[in-house]
Write an enzyme that holds these catalytic residues in place. Structure first.
Site, short mmCIF file in Angstrom:
data_model
loop_
_atom_site.label_atom_id
_atom_site.label_comp_id
_atom_site.label_asym_id
_atom_site.label_seq_id
_atom_site.Cartn_x
_atom_site.Cartn_y
_atom_site.Cartn_z
N LYS A 117 0.79 -1.25 0.00
CA LYS A 117 0.00 0.00 0.00
C LYS A 117 0.82 1.28 0.00
O LYS A 117 0.29 2.37 0.26
CB LYS A 117 -1.01 0.03 1.16
CG LYS A 117 -1.84 -1.22 1.33
CD LYS A 117 -2.33 -1.83 0.04
CE LYS A 117 -3.38 -1.00 -0.66
NZ LYS A 117 -3.74 -1.62 -1.98
N GLY A 177 2.32 2.47 -2.71
CA GLY A 177 2.38 3.05 -4.05
C GLY A 177 3.07 2.11 -5.05
O GLY A 177 3.58 2.55 -6.08
N HIS A 232 6.80 -7.56 -2.19
CA HIS A 232 6.62 -6.85 -0.92
C HIS A 232 7.52 -7.44 0.17
O HIS A 232 7.44 -7.03 1.32
CB HIS A 232 5.17 -6.95 -0.44
CG HIS A 232 4.19 -6.19 -1.26
ND1 HIS A 232 4.37 -4.88 -1.60
CD2 HIS A 232 2.99 -6.56 -1.78
CE1 HIS A 232 3.32 -4.48 -2.31
NE2 HIS A 232 2.49 -5.47 -2.43
N SER A 264 -4.76 2.84 3.86
CA SER A 264 -4.87 2.15 2.58
C SER A 264 -4.89 0.63 2.77
O SER A 264 -5.68 -0.08 2.14
CB SER A 264 -3.72 2.57 1.66
OG SER A 264 -3.89 2.04 0.37
#
Ligand code: A3P
Length: 306
Positions: free
Chosen positions: A41, A43, A112, A144
């Site tokens: 979250k 970007g 991630h 987010s």
């Protein structure tokens, strides 16, 4: 602990990720691989779009093209392309992933994973693929993440989404403790921030992209060794504003219905800095400031919050 999380080498990961980790750690890297890395979250998708366009000479076929971003940009944590989404229940093993190893250079990946869990060749620097790391302030990231996880259709993984009916304060408690996918936010940021001087790492902040998208696109292009004309840089900027991306089915995940519940918030939700003010109480904000101060202090890492 949310029931779909497991601990792997001190990091909370989804159950399915844990099963892949031994393979990811052994991944054969190339010096000309390009990675977008981030905590969820921050970007990621935005940076994926920019990197893809930079690497593909601002090819506007990207907009409204028939391929989904997942397909153009394999995700290290989801080793399948969008066509395989229906097969969540029987995930393919990495070596069987379509053209994963055969794919010609330069290969583009997204992950991630935190620094420690990256392929060993990257951690030990025997290979130096290019890494663009995106960072975002902890408050907007939490908000987010909350919306994303709430709308996540976890039944596809055969697990229960413990956050499906959660309020933001409930999610916040887990976030503060790093009890969400990919573990703790702060440690993730600091581990990359401290390596930002490595030749193969570019550290970019979401808030800087909001303030000066063109400047950040240019930085990314320079880092990736692409000398793009002013006109092409402008094209990339235009294609990666929030409103363009919200409209662009290649990147807005509307095709990802399989992974979202029916009433889920759109993936391209607000795309601003400062929405946290609509969710944080003064107490939560103070508390997070104190934690951030303590965890980032020595590193010098700072974010803007609006
Ligand atoms: P919000 O939920 O705050 O709107 P990730 O891709 O890492 O999952 O991050 C998703 C977040 O990035 C979402 O934040 C999304 O709206 C935002 N985002 C995606 N594309 C963007 C863009 N072009 N400009 C600004 N924000 C963008």
């Amino acid at each position: 602990l949310p029931s779909y999380l497991r601990v792997y080498k001190n990091t909370f990961l989804s159950t399915y990720m844990v099963t892949y980790m031994p393979e990811y750690e052994k991944l054969k890297c190339r010096d000309d691989d390009v990675y977008v890395m981030s905590y969820p979250k921050c970007g990621t998708t935005w940076m994926q779009a920019i990197v893809w366009l930079v690497m593909n000479d601002a090819d506007v076929a990207f907009q409204g093209g028939s391929k989904a971003l997942d397909e153009l940009f394999p995700m290290l944590e989801w080793p399948f392309n969008s066509k395989d989404m229906a097969e969540f229940g029987k995930l393919k093993k990495l070596p069987e992933c379509p053209d994963w190893e055969a794919r010609p250079s330069p290969r583009l990946f997204k992950t991630h994973l935190n620094f420690q869990l990256l392929p060993t060749e990257i951690v030990e620097r025997t290979k130096t693929p290019k890494i663009v790391y995106v960072s975002r302030n902890p408050k907007d990231t939490a908000v987010s993440f909350y919306h994303f996880i709430k709308g996540f259709d976890s039944s596809l993984f055969g697990v229960h989404n413990d956050f499906a009916n959660s309020t933001f304060p409930e999610f916040y408690k887990y976030y503060m403790q790093g009890k969400c996918d990919y573990g703790e936010y702060w440690a993730h940021q600091v581990d990359f921030w401290e390596r930002r001087h490595w030749k193969n790492i570019l550290f970019v902040k979401y808030e800087d992209m909001k303030k000066d998208l063109k400047g950040e696109v240019r930085r990314v292009a320079n880092f990736l060794g692409k000398n793009l004309s002013e006109e092409k840089i402008d094209k990339i900027v235009e294609a990666t504003t929030f409103s363009s991306m919200k409209r662009n089915n290649t990147v807005n995940y509307t095709g990802m219905k399989a992974g979202r519940t029916q009433d889920a918030t759109p993936f391209m939700r607000k795309g601003v800095a400062g929405d946290w003010k609509n969710y944080f109480t003064a107490e939560m904000s103070d508390n997070m400031d104190a934690v951030t101060q303590q965890k980032f202090a020595d590193s010098g890492l700072q974010h803007e919050y609006e």
